[in-house]
Scaffold this motif. Structure first.
Motif, mmCIF file in Angstrom:
data_model
loop_
_atom_site.group_PDB
_atom_site.id
_atom_site.type_symbol
_atom_site.label_atom_id
_atom_site.label_comp_id
_atom_site.label_asym_id
_atom_site.label_seq_id
_atom_site.Cartn_x
_atom_site.Cartn_y
_atom_site.Cartn_z
ATOM 1 N N ALA A 57 0.819 -1.206 0.000
ATOM 2 C CA ALA A 57 0.000 0.000 0.000
ATOM 3 C C ALA A 57 0.855 1.258 0.000
ATOM 4 O O ALA A 57 0.543 2.237 -0.683
ATOM 5 C CB ALA A 57 -0.943 -0.003 1.203
ATOM 6 N N SER A 58 1.938 1.220 0.754
ATOM 7 C CA SER A 58 2.739 2.436 0.845
ATOM 8 C C SER A 58 3.373 2.791 -0.498
ATOM 9 O O SER A 58 3.625 3.954 -0.778
ATOM 10 C CB SER A 58 3.804 2.306 1.936
ATOM 11 O OG SER A 58 4.633 1.214 1.644
ATOM 12 N N TRP B 158 1.838 1.774 -3.560
ATOM 13 C CA TRP B 158 0.747 2.077 -4.485
ATOM 14 C C TRP B 158 0.159 3.462 -4.260
ATOM 15 O O TRP B 158 -0.223 4.135 -5.195
ATOM 16 C CB TRP B 158 -0.364 1.023 -4.308
ATOM 17 C CG TRP B 158 0.008 -0.358 -4.712
ATOM 18 C CD1 TRP B 158 1.077 -0.732 -5.479
ATOM 19 C CD2 TRP B 158 -0.682 -1.550 -4.376
ATOM 20 N NE1 TRP B 158 1.082 -2.095 -5.636
ATOM 21 C CE2 TRP B 158 0.017 -2.627 -4.964
ATOM 22 C CE3 TRP B 158 -1.835 -1.833 -3.636
ATOM 23 C CZ2 TRP B 158 -0.401 -3.930 -4.827
ATOM 24 C CZ3 TRP B 158 -2.233 -3.140 -3.523
ATOM 25 C CH2 TRP B 158 -1.530 -4.177 -4.104
ATOM 26 N N ILE B 159 0.082 3.855 -2.978
ATOM 27 C CA ILE B 159 -0.584 5.130 -2.693
ATOM 28 C C ILE B 159 0.176 6.296 -3.332
ATOM 29 O O ILE B 159 -0.410 7.301 -3.709
ATOM 30 C CB ILE B 159 -0.760 5.346 -1.167
ATOM 31 C CG1 ILE B 159 -1.785 6.446 -0.890
ATOM 32 C CG2 ILE B 159 0.545 5.702 -0.504
ATOM 33 C CD1 ILE B 159 -3.209 6.097 -1.240
ATOM 34 N N ASP C 295 -0.112 5.194 -7.694
ATOM 35 C CA ASP C 295 -1.364 4.955 -8.415
ATOM 36 C C ASP C 295 -2.404 6.037 -8.218
ATOM 37 O O ASP C 295 -2.459 6.689 -7.197
ATOM 38 C CB ASP C 295 -1.985 3.624 -7.967
ATOM 39 C CG ASP C 295 -1.120 2.449 -8.360
ATOM 40 O OD1 ASP C 295 -1.047 1.482 -7.588
ATOM 41 O OD2 ASP C 295 -0.513 2.515 -9.451
ATOM 42 N N CYS D 173 -6.426 7.063 -7.742
ATOM 43 C CA CYS D 173 -7.425 6.464 -6.848
ATOM 44 C C CYS D 173 -8.141 5.277 -7.500
ATOM 45 O O CYS D 173 -8.209 4.211 -6.893
ATOM 46 C CB CYS D 173 -8.405 7.546 -6.389
ATOM 47 S SG CYS D 173 -9.806 6.926 -5.461
ATOM 48 N N TYR E 130 -5.718 2.295 -7.700
ATOM 49 C CA TYR E 130 -5.467 1.747 -6.365
ATOM 50 C C TYR E 130 -6.651 0.912 -5.906
ATOM 51 O O TYR E 130 -6.501 -0.202 -5.402
ATOM 52 C CB TYR E 130 -5.222 2.908 -5.401
ATOM 53 C CG TYR E 130 -4.853 2.492 -4.000
ATOM 54 C CD1 TYR E 130 -5.821 2.085 -3.087
ATOM 55 C CD2 TYR E 130 -3.528 2.537 -3.573
ATOM 56 C CE1 TYR E 130 -5.485 1.718 -1.801
ATOM 57 C CE2 TYR E 130 -3.182 2.181 -2.277
ATOM 58 C CZ TYR E 130 -4.158 1.770 -1.395
ATOM 59 O OH TYR E 130 -3.828 1.407 -0.115
ATOM 60 N N LEU F 71 -4.990 -1.694 3.461
ATOM 61 C CA LEU F 71 -5.152 -1.074 2.148
ATOM 62 C C LEU F 71 -6.108 0.108 2.174
ATOM 63 O O LEU F 71 -5.937 1.058 1.420
ATOM 64 C CB LEU F 71 -5.682 -2.108 1.134
ATOM 65 C CG LEU F 71 -4.716 -3.204 0.717
ATOM 66 C CD1 LEU F 71 -5.377 -4.097 -0.324
ATOM 67 C CD2 LEU F 71 -3.437 -2.625 0.146
ATOM 68 N N TYR G 28 -5.228 4.372 4.555
ATOM 69 C CA TYR G 28 -5.055 5.387 3.518
ATOM 70 C C TYR G 28 -6.362 6.002 3.025
ATOM 71 O O TYR G 28 -6.385 6.629 1.965
ATOM 72 C CB TYR G 28 -4.304 4.773 2.327
ATOM 73 C CG TYR G 28 -2.877 4.438 2.656
ATOM 74 C CD1 TYR G 28 -2.484 3.113 2.849
ATOM 75 C CD2 TYR G 28 -1.924 5.434 2.811
ATOM 76 C CE1 TYR G 28 -1.179 2.807 3.165
ATOM 77 C CE2 TYR G 28 -0.614 5.134 3.124
ATOM 78 C CZ TYR G 28 -0.242 3.804 3.309
ATOM 79 O OH TYR G 28 1.058 3.502 3.633
ATOM 80 N N GLN H 108 -6.237 9.811 2.236
ATOM 81 C CA GLN H 108 -5.351 10.127 1.108
ATOM 82 C C GLN H 108 -5.981 9.718 -0.221
ATOM 83 O O GLN H 108 -5.870 10.402 -1.227
ATOM 84 C CB GLN H 108 -4.022 9.405 1.271
ATOM 85 C CG GLN H 108 -3.057 10.162 2.146
ATOM 86 C CD GLN H 108 -1.774 9.354 2.328
ATOM 87 O OE1 GLN H 108 -1.633 8.582 3.246
ATOM 88 N NE2 GLN H 108 -0.855 9.566 1.403
ATOM 89 N N LEU H 109 -6.631 8.553 -0.185
ATOM 90 C CA LEU H 109 -7.264 8.059 -1.403
ATOM 91 C C LEU H 109 -8.389 8.966 -1.870
ATOM 92 O O LEU H 109 -8.440 9.369 -3.030
ATOM 93 C CB LEU H 109 -7.874 6.678 -1.134
ATOM 94 C CG LEU H 109 -7.130 5.464 -1.644
ATOM 95 C CD1 LEU H 109 -7.966 4.242 -1.355
ATOM 96 C CD2 LEU H 109 -6.878 5.576 -3.132
ATOM 97 N N LYS I 52 -7.252 12.401 -3.226
ATOM 98 C CA LYS I 52 -6.238 12.501 -4.276
ATOM 99 C C LYS I 52 -6.655 13.566 -5.256
ATOM 100 O O LYS I 52 -7.812 13.626 -5.680
ATOM 101 C CB LYS I 52 -6.111 11.160 -5.002
ATOM 102 C CG LYS I 52 -4.964 10.359 -4.468
ATOM 103 C CD LYS I 52 -4.510 9.268 -5.415
ATOM 104 C CE LYS I 52 -3.385 8.495 -4.756
ATOM 105 N NZ LYS I 52 -2.066 8.800 -5.292
#
Lengths: 743, 98
Positions: A210-211, A213-214, A217, A219, A222, A257, A261, A264-265, A268
């Motif tokens: 996850a760290s 991908w965030i 990627d 949203c 991800y 996942l 996050y 943040q997701l 984005k």
């Protein structure tokens, strides 16, 4: 016979048993051996049986029980453990599975031979059964030593599979079955010796992923990965993990996942929730819903962003309409124009769009219904260009229901639109204001025969009744019914006239009798009726008196229409005008030329009315009267005369009289009604509670009246004061914020 | 009766009693043997010798097997035991876990 049995000595007997046990071990090791015959079986069983049923001191139950256990311990220590110790990783796992299977077979066989011990001996000494003894040996010697190594090997394979490699799933299933079975009914070995570490490892694995991908990627990408991972982990459970691991495993993955996050997701910059809504990415939003609905409180921020988005879209529409309206000419300010109608239509479309989102993407979830509702309540209560949303909505309905309004639309389309309009009403807090505007416009449609379709009129009333209750629509329904009754009444009137030749009004007269309570209030002015019409009024009054004794008729001439023949020089034409307009024109039968002042005094109407009348007859499309001077507006110094030269290609024309702006009156009437409603509500509350504090009283009042409007706190306070002066309530002597009901 | 559905029980004197498999399995001991994992060839199951049970007793026991099945399916009759057989019968029953 059994009684004459020779006593078997322990060593002797055991030597015999040992042969059988060795044979069994050989079979398990795959060494060449013959099968057990039934005779072999019975001999072994019988040996044990006899040794246990012999008279003491030759009753060897305890010793045999111990030797039973020792057989396993022996075999395990000499053969099983060494073979396991020399192997590693996957090979070790395979060996373990094999050894476990063998062990189970061995336990089954030996416990059958030694079965007699299970019947009495173990119960008598409260010892574990043979089956349990057998498994416990394996657990204490093999499992105890190796479980950590096994666990690590399994987890390592799982991580390999996560990275895309093919692994032997059947093997893992068999290994994990050992963890379960070794618990002998309890899951604690599986949970403590395997599951706990597996979960920890899983969390660490996904935390690393996850760290990365965030950062890399978008949203949607991800989320797609997250969804795929969850799917694969679920499959993993069905392939080889124990079913009880599923919720715990998925929870870990979701946590790493999504929960970690979430913000943040969602936020984005170019691909987060706002962007997805803006770009109508319904697929991605559906996925977002599916994923976030699984984590605790996961949907709250999504619903919040949704609400923000819808609110801003709606508010943008309001602004758009405001801007368009302010560009219009000043004189048209009070009339609700095209732009406002377009606005209502756009609001309906907006609602349709986002309601579909709530139903489809967000699976009808209450959080999103609530968000939609709150968003709409924010901007639906903003008026446009001085007209409240209640008025806009009422005008919108009027446009659909009146003739020439929406004839191009099919019946279904009209029904659908009306349905949606009624839904929007739910978001408007001033519902009573809407009702009053609607009523006014309904009256106009009914009285001036402007209603396009009776069925639609009834249909919308039914919908309004469903949404807002019977009280909301009772007057309107009364209005529609009145017209039906009026038609009947007219038939009776015509019959009466034909039976009474003396009662001749001299003109074709149609009267519509309205029930006062249902219709909006109209001021009746003391118009000086032309003589011809005076007779009509008298004739009808006589007729009406003959039918009902106890009713009083009040004539509203401002609502009447008249067909009048104008004998113009070019040709005679039929003019369709209001009664007021007709009265004005008939003045010119007696005089050729009249001044403004003369007209005012002869008609006995207000200046406002006369100005409107004269304007419609002399400065508008059809100039029936000549005006001196020939300016565009009416002034008190003007003079008027009949325009003999007037003509038009049609034989019959309608001369419209623009209606007075009802807006102010409507708002006044509604305010008055609200005062009464607040009074009634306060009295109702106080009557049942007897004593209540100010805050509480206000709160309950607001709640009671909320279905129709949002009462102003100041207004409530004022009404309380008023009710105190009228002795309905009193203030408490010690606490000025406490009120008491006075019976 | 099919050969596969029967078991031959042989007494100490060599008398052979061919009984229905289900009847024989009223004895837990016989049942255990017949249902042991794997390594028995089919033919091996068919015969069991009881060198310590006399013919009279074994016969009585076979009768008991059938009576037991009938009783289980609802026929409530009595099983008569001759007093002189009692002790031996009980010991055999213990051995056979019946």
């Amino acid at each position: 016979t059994m009684n004459d049995r020779k006593t078997i000595d322990l060593e002797q007997g055991w030597e015999f048993m040992q042969k059988g046990i060795t044979k069994l071990k050989n079979i398990l090791e795959g060494l060449p051996e013959t099968q057990f015959s039934s005779e072999d079986y019975m001999m072994l069983y019988t040996t044990i049986y006899n040794m246990c049923t012999q008279k003491p001191p030759h009753d060897y139950s305890q010793q045999l029980y111990d030797k039973y256990r020792e057989s396993f311990e022996d075999y395990i220590t000499t053969t099983v453990l060494p073979s396991l110790r020399e192997k590693h990783d996957e090979f070790m796992l395979r060996e373990l599975v094999k050894r476990w299977a063998n062990h189970k077979v061995m336990v089954r066989w030996l416990s059958r031979f030694f079965h007699y011990l299970d019947r009495y001996f173990i119960a008598r000494r409260s010892l574990p059964a043979l089956h349990e003894v057998g498994l416990t040996c394996f657990r204490d010697l093999v499992y105890q030593e190796l479980n950590a190594k096994v666990r690590d090997a399994v987890i390592s394979l799982i991580d390999q599979e996560r990275e895309g490699e093919q692994i032997d799933r059947a093997l893992l299933k068999n290994v994990l079955d050992i963890f379960v079975e070794i618990g002998m009914g309890q899951m604690d070995h599986y949970e403590n010796d395997f599951e706990a570490s597996m979960l920890k490892d899983t969390a660490a694995y996904y935390s690393r992923k996850a760290s990365n991908w965030i950062l890399e990627d978008s949203c949607p990408d991800y989320m797609q990965k997250a969804e795929d991972c969850l799917k694969r982990e679920k499959e993993r459970v069905s392939h080889y993990l124990h079913s009880t691991s599923e919720p715990k495993l998925l929870e870990k993955v979701q946590n790493e996942l999504l929960s970690v996050y979430a913000n943040q997701l969602l936020e984005k910059e170019h691909s987060g929730c706002h962007a997805l809504l803006r770009d109508d990415k319904v697929e991605d939003l559906s996925r977002m819903y599916r994923l976030f609905s699984k984590i605790p409180k996961g949907l709250d921020p999504v619903a919040h962003i949704f609400k923000q988005h819808v609110t801003s879209e709606g508010t943008a529409l309001v602004k758009q309409a405001e801007d368009a309206a302010s560009n219009k000419k000043a004189e048209k300010k009070d009339v609700v124009g095209m732009q406002e109608q377009v606005f209502v239509r756009k609001v309906i479309e907006l609602h349709d769009k986002y309601l579909a989102y709530v139903n489809d993407c967000f699976m009808n979830h209450t959080l999103f219904h609530k968000a939609l509702k709150e968003a709409f309540e924010v901007f639906c209560n903003k008026g446009v260009a001085g007209s409240s949303s209640a008025e806009l909505l009422a005008t919108f309905c009027d446009n659909i229901l009146k003739k020439g309004g929406s004839e191009k639309l099919s019946d279904e389309a009209i029904e659908e639109t009306l349905e949606k309009v009624v839904k929007l009403l739910a978001y408007i807090s001033d519902k009573d204001l809407f009702a009053e505007f609607y009523r006014k416009k309904l009256a106009r449609r009914l009285l001036f025969d402007k209603s396009a379709n009776d069925d639609h009129e009834r249909s919308i009333l039914t919908k309004l009744k469903q949404q807002c209750g019977g009280q909301f629509t009772s007057k309107m329904e009364g209005m529609v019914t009145d017209l039906t009754l009026a038609r009947e009444n007219q038939t009776n009137f015509e019959e009466y006239l034909s039976n009474n030749p003396n009662a001749n009004p001299g003109i074709d007269l149609t009267v519509t009798v309205l029930t006062t309570g249902f219709w909006p209030s109209y001021k009746s002015f003391d118009l000086n009726l032309p003589a011809e019409m005076v007779r009509c009024v008298e004739v009808f009054r006589e007729f009406y008196q003959s039918k009902t004794k106890h009713r009083k008729l009040t004539w509203i001439y401002s609502l009447g229409t008249c067909n009048i023949n104008g004998k113009f020089e070019p040709k005679t034409m039929e003019l369709i005008v209001t009664t007021y307009q007709a009265s004005t024109l008939l003045l010119f039968n007696a005089s050729d030329r009249l001044s403004y002042q003369e007209i005012v005094s002869q008609l006995n109407l207000s200046d406002d009315d006369v100005v409107r009348l004269l304007h419609s007859l002399s400065c508008a499309k059809y100039k029936i009267l000549n005006k001196e001077p020939n300016t565009k507006t009416i002034s008190p110094t003007d003079h008027f005369s009949f325009n003999e030269k007037f003509t038009d290609k049609m034989r019959r024309i309608k001369i419209p009289l623009p209606p007075v702006d009802e807006k102010k009156k409507v708002i006044e009437d509604v305010d008055k009604d609200r005062r009464y409603a607040i009074d009634a509500s306060i009295v109702r509350i106080m009557k049942s509670r007897k004593v209540l504090g100010h805050q509480q009283l206000v709160m309950e009042c607001v709640e009671q009246l909320g279905r129709m409007f949002k009462p102003d706190f100041k207004a409530i306070k004022k009404r309380i004061e008023d009710l105190i002066t009228r002795d309905y309530l009193e203030r408490d002597k010690d606490n000025p914020n406490l009120f008491r009901y006075l019976a | 009766m099919k050969k596969e559905d029967t078991v031959k029980l042989i007494s100490a004197e060599g008398f052979e009693f061919v009984v229905d498999k289900n009847a024989a399995m009223v004895s837990q001991t016989i049942r255990n043997m017949l249902t042991s994992p794997g390594s028995f060839a089919e033919t091996q199951h068919r015969e069991v010798t009881f060198p310590e049970i006399s013919t009279t007793i074994l016969e009585k026991i076979c009768q008991y097997f059938y009576w037991s099945l009938q009783f289980a399916s609802g026929k409530e009759t009595e099983f008569h035991i001759e007093p002189e057989l009692t002790l031996e019968l009980m010991m055999a029953a213990n051995y056979l876990h019946t």
